[in-house]
Motif scaffolding. Structure first.
Motif, mmCIF file in Angstrom:
data_model
loop_
_atom_site.group_PDB
_atom_site.id
_atom_site.type_symbol
_atom_site.label_atom_id
_atom_site.label_comp_id
_atom_site.label_asym_id
_atom_site.label_seq_id
_atom_site.Cartn_x
_atom_site.Cartn_y
_atom_site.Cartn_z
ATOM 1 N N ASP A 80 36.360 44.455 52.224
ATOM 2 C CA ASP A 80 37.075 43.256 51.810
ATOM 3 C C ASP A 80 36.601 42.884 50.409
ATOM 4 O O ASP A 80 35.414 42.646 50.199
ATOM 5 N N LEU A 81 37.521 42.872 49.478
ATOM 6 C CA LEU A 81 37.148 42.552 48.098
ATOM 7 C C LEU A 81 37.022 41.043 47.869
ATOM 8 O O LEU A 81 36.338 40.613 46.943
ATOM 9 N N ARG A 86 34.625 35.874 45.510
ATOM 10 C CA ARG A 86 34.103 34.541 45.817
ATOM 11 C C ARG A 86 32.663 34.395 45.330
ATOM 12 O O ARG A 86 32.271 33.382 44.781
ATOM 13 N N ARG A 87 31.872 35.470 45.537
ATOM 14 C CA ARG A 87 30.476 35.433 45.089
ATOM 15 C C ARG A 87 30.402 35.287 43.565
ATOM 16 O O ARG A 87 29.582 34.562 43.032
ATOM 17 N N GLN A 88 31.315 35.988 42.900
ATOM 18 C CA GLN A 88 31.298 35.988 41.429
ATOM 19 C C GLN A 88 31.763 34.663 40.850
ATOM 20 O O GLN A 88 31.231 34.165 39.884
ATOM 21 N N ALA A 95 45.286 30.390 44.781
ATOM 22 C CA ALA A 95 46.008 31.444 44.058
ATOM 23 C C ALA A 95 45.116 32.664 43.855
ATOM 24 O O ALA A 95 45.546 33.801 44.093
ATOM 25 N N ALA A 96 43.878 32.430 43.441
ATOM 26 C CA ALA A 96 42.953 33.541 43.214
ATOM 27 C C ALA A 96 42.575 34.207 44.534
ATOM 28 O O ALA A 96 42.489 35.431 44.641
ATOM 29 N N GLU A 97 42.342 33.386 45.558
ATOM 30 C CA GLU A 97 41.978 33.905 46.876
ATOM 31 C C GLU A 97 43.098 34.793 47.430
ATOM 32 O O GLU A 97 42.861 35.880 47.944
ATOM 33 N N GLN A 98 44.323 34.303 47.300
ATOM 34 C CA GLN A 98 45.470 35.078 47.792
ATOM 35 C C GLN A 98 45.622 36.384 47.041
ATOM 36 O O GLN A 98 45.921 37.422 47.619
ATOM 37 N N ALA A 99 45.398 36.331 45.731
ATOM 38 C CA ALA A 99 45.518 37.550 44.929
ATOM 39 C C ALA A 99 44.441 38.553 45.331
ATOM 40 O O ALA A 99 44.717 39.752 45.470
ATOM 41 N N ALA A 100 43.218 38.057 45.535
ATOM 42 C CA ALA A 100 42.122 38.948 45.944
ATOM 43 C C ALA A 100 42.413 39.554 47.313
ATOM 44 O O ALA A 100 42.153 40.734 47.561
ATOM 45 N N ILE A 227 38.720 38.285 37.455
ATOM 46 C CA ILE A 227 40.054 37.687 37.546
ATOM 47 C C ILE A 227 40.411 37.173 36.167
ATOM 48 O O ILE A 227 39.625 36.434 35.566
ATOM 49 N N LEU A 228 41.567 37.558 35.677
ATOM 50 C CA LEU A 228 42.034 36.994 34.403
ATOM 51 C C LEU A 228 42.977 35.849 34.751
ATOM 52 O O LEU A 228 44.078 36.048 35.240
#
Lengths: 393, 210
Positions: A80-81, A86-88, A95-100, A227-228
């Protein structure tokens, strides 16, 4: 008596259950309450200190919206990426969570399908170039030109960076519709390899810029997920490196200088027409092109701002210069389909060979059954042997 | 019509998600199931799967709920299964296992000496290889059941089959192709993307000749 379940260690089962809970965005306390068990029992199961029973796994799978088979079959790719991101980045927005999550799902499915078919994706990764003390811009320019030479590009324009990343480097690149604020993601994992997700909602020139930016992270900070995001602080050393690298990779200074001289020969001013032609030649946005010209002292600083003040350079003006030359954006069109073309082709082959059932395949690709059937029909894979020619290998 | 071999009225039919989707696709699942003398059972894992299987704006779970409410279908839980066939079918290598709904349907069919109605090639292959005594049927077997043919009549049955093919993209086994094409006719067959390309091409030729 030994059961099928005993073939997996308690640690492995616990780890998979923990990841499934994480993907379902549920806390241990919420799960424990739902299942009417002590939280300590769930903790013990997830840590592999207590072996989960089949009935418990079934209830957990149901709660997590998955199946026992998807959770515990031995070929499942269990990486799981999202937690890496999340750690980073700390607690992410949706939005970022969904993309990841999407990047994980696409890469997991692709790797499992490849494994089933015995396909080994070649990894032709260039050497890493950690960011050194000193001027990051100079290093980025150097590293970008070095990579160009390594890839045999010379100073030629990169006409399709996605194909280059996929076929020449072996990076998994997915182009899907994301929240407009997220331009792209990059992550590296031993099992999945280097993975990139680009936003299909952005114009292709911006996507190329994003891809080159993520390529810079692949070169310099490979093991750190990235993430950009438009709200991101771009002033860090890593981001300044990535931006400089992307500019140098897509618009290498010797080529830009040469082409600029050719295009503007005899002209006294830099016109919109010049910018449109140069941007098209290098496959970058008009703004990126002008900023690169400023960067290389080929035009005055503030030129782009001047254009922007006086109406910018519109798509209509670009169309007047180029006509239909740019052609359709096939990646964006593909992003509207239920899954990527490559995943669709792998899924079709797996289905044809009977390696995954309809239920397994639909769940793996996050499609519903009829969606899956439509996709396979579109690829003309179901049916009899009379519908295809035999390949000689 | 004589295609279907489902002549044992005492054997329950255990339907998988693939079959439920096809039956719902006919637009007259209640009439079809109501015509059958056999008890129809659906496993809880199949119901769970269909609840989530709704991305393409279908609602098979809702339709199945109405069939359950009308008593045309009854539910059975995995917990009620006594043997460990289900466990053997879901755990192991990817290529040797099935998703929960498919596995539960087969496990139930084994225990109840019932007919597994599954429209899925891998599930059928695994079931035949490991449990050769289990009777396996397809949605087409159900549609071709004498009682269903009699209850619906040829034209309504043809329309129902066409809907299952076009809306639910029902898969048809090679041995059932002729029955299906004869029933729905060449004009409808060419409009069914889930029929193999060569079958649709042959249907085109038939239309061109007439």
């Amino acid at each position: 008596m030994t059961t099928q379940l005993d073939q997996l260690s308690a640690e492995e089962i616990g780890n998979r259950l923990r990841m499934a809970r994480d993907a379902a965005k549920l806390k241990q306390s919420e799960v424990a309450e739902e299942l009417e068990i002590a939280r300590t029992t769930l903790v013990a199961i997830e840590q592999g200190q207590r072996r989960a029973r089949m009935d418990e796994i079934r209830r957990l799978a149901k709660l997590y919206g998955t199946s026992i088979n998807a959770l515990l079959r031995t070929g499942a790719v269990v990486t799981d990426l999202a937690p890496q991101f999340r750690r980073q980045y700390g607690r992410q927005d949706d939005a970022a969570e969904q993309a990841a999550r999407l990047l994980t799902e696409l890469a997991q499915a692709e790797v499992e399908l490849e494994n089933l078919l015995g396909v080994k994706r070649s990894r032709n990764y260039p050497p890493e170039r950690p960011i050194l003390p000193g001027d990051v811009r100079t290093q980025a320019e150097h590293d970008a030109l070095e990579l160009r030479q390594w890839l045999g590009l010379g100073f030629n324009p990169v006409t399709d960076i996605v194909t280059l990343l996929e076929l020449q480097l072996g990076v998994r690149v997915y182009i899907r519709k994301l929240d407009v604020r997220v331009a792209g993601l990059f992550a590296f994992d031993e099992a999945l390899g280097a993975c990139m997700l680009l936003n299909a909602n952005h114009p292709r020139e911006r996507r190329a810029q994003t891809a080159a930016h993520e390529l810079a992270h692949f070169i310099s900070t490979r093991r750190r997920p990235e993430i950009l995001d438009e709200r991101e602080n771009l002033n860090s050393k890593e981001e300044r490196y990535a931006n400089s690298f992307a500019r140098a990779f897509l618009t290498p200074s010797p080529a830009v200088k040469l082409k600029f001289k050719e295009i503007t020969a005899g002209a006294e001013k830099l016109t919109r027409r010049h910018v449109v032609i140069l941007a098209h030649f290098f496959g970058v946005s008009r703004e990126a092109m002008v900023r690169r010209l400023e960067d290389l002292d080929l035009t005055r600083d503030g030129t782009w701002d001047w254009f922007a003040t006086y109406g910018g350079i519109t798509d209509e003006q670009a169309h007047q210069v180029l006509g239909d030359l740019p052609g359709p954006d096939k990646h964006s069109a593909d992003a509207g389909k239920p899954t990527t073309l490559q995943l669709g082709l792998l899924a079709a082959e797996v289905s044809q060979q009977g390696l995954l059932s309809e239920g397994q395949l639909a769940r793996l690709l996050h499609l519903d059954r009829v969606e899956l059937r439509r996709m396979l029909d579109g690829l003309q894979i179901e049916g009899s042997e009379a519908d295809g020619a035999v390949l000689t290998r | 019509m004589g295609l279907s071999s489902l002549d044992d009225e005492t054997a329950p039919f255990i339907v998988d998600a693939s079959t439920v989707i096809n039956l719902n696709g006919t637009n007259c699942a209640a009439a079809i199931l109501g015509a059958l003398p056999n008890r129809i059972i659906v496993m809880d894992a199949v119901i769970d799967e269909l609840r989530m299987d709704n991305r393409s704006s279908r609602d098979d779970a809702k339709l199945l709920a109405s069939l359950l409410a009308d008593g045309l279908v009854s539910e059975m839980t995995i917990e009620a299964l006594k043997d460990d066939h289900f466990e053997h079918l879901v755990l192991g290598n990817t290529a040797d296992t099935l998703d929960d709904g498919e596995a539960a349907a087969i496990a139930c069919a084994i225990e109840m000496q019932a007919v597994a109605v599954i429209d899925e090639r891998k599930a059928k292959r695994i079931c035949r290889a490991r449990y050769p005594w289990v009777i396996i049927a397809s949605t087409v077997d159900v549609l071709a059941h004498d009682r269903v043919v009699k209850a619906l009549g040829d034209e309504r049955l043809a329309e129902a089959t066409y809907h299952a093919l076009s809306a639910a993209r029902m898969r048809v086994l090679p041995e059932h192709i002729d029955w299906v094409v004869n029933l729905i006719g060449a004009k409808r067959a060419v409009l069914c993307p889930s029929l193999p390309g060569h079958v649709r091409a042959a249907a085109w030729q038939k239309i061109a000749k007439t």
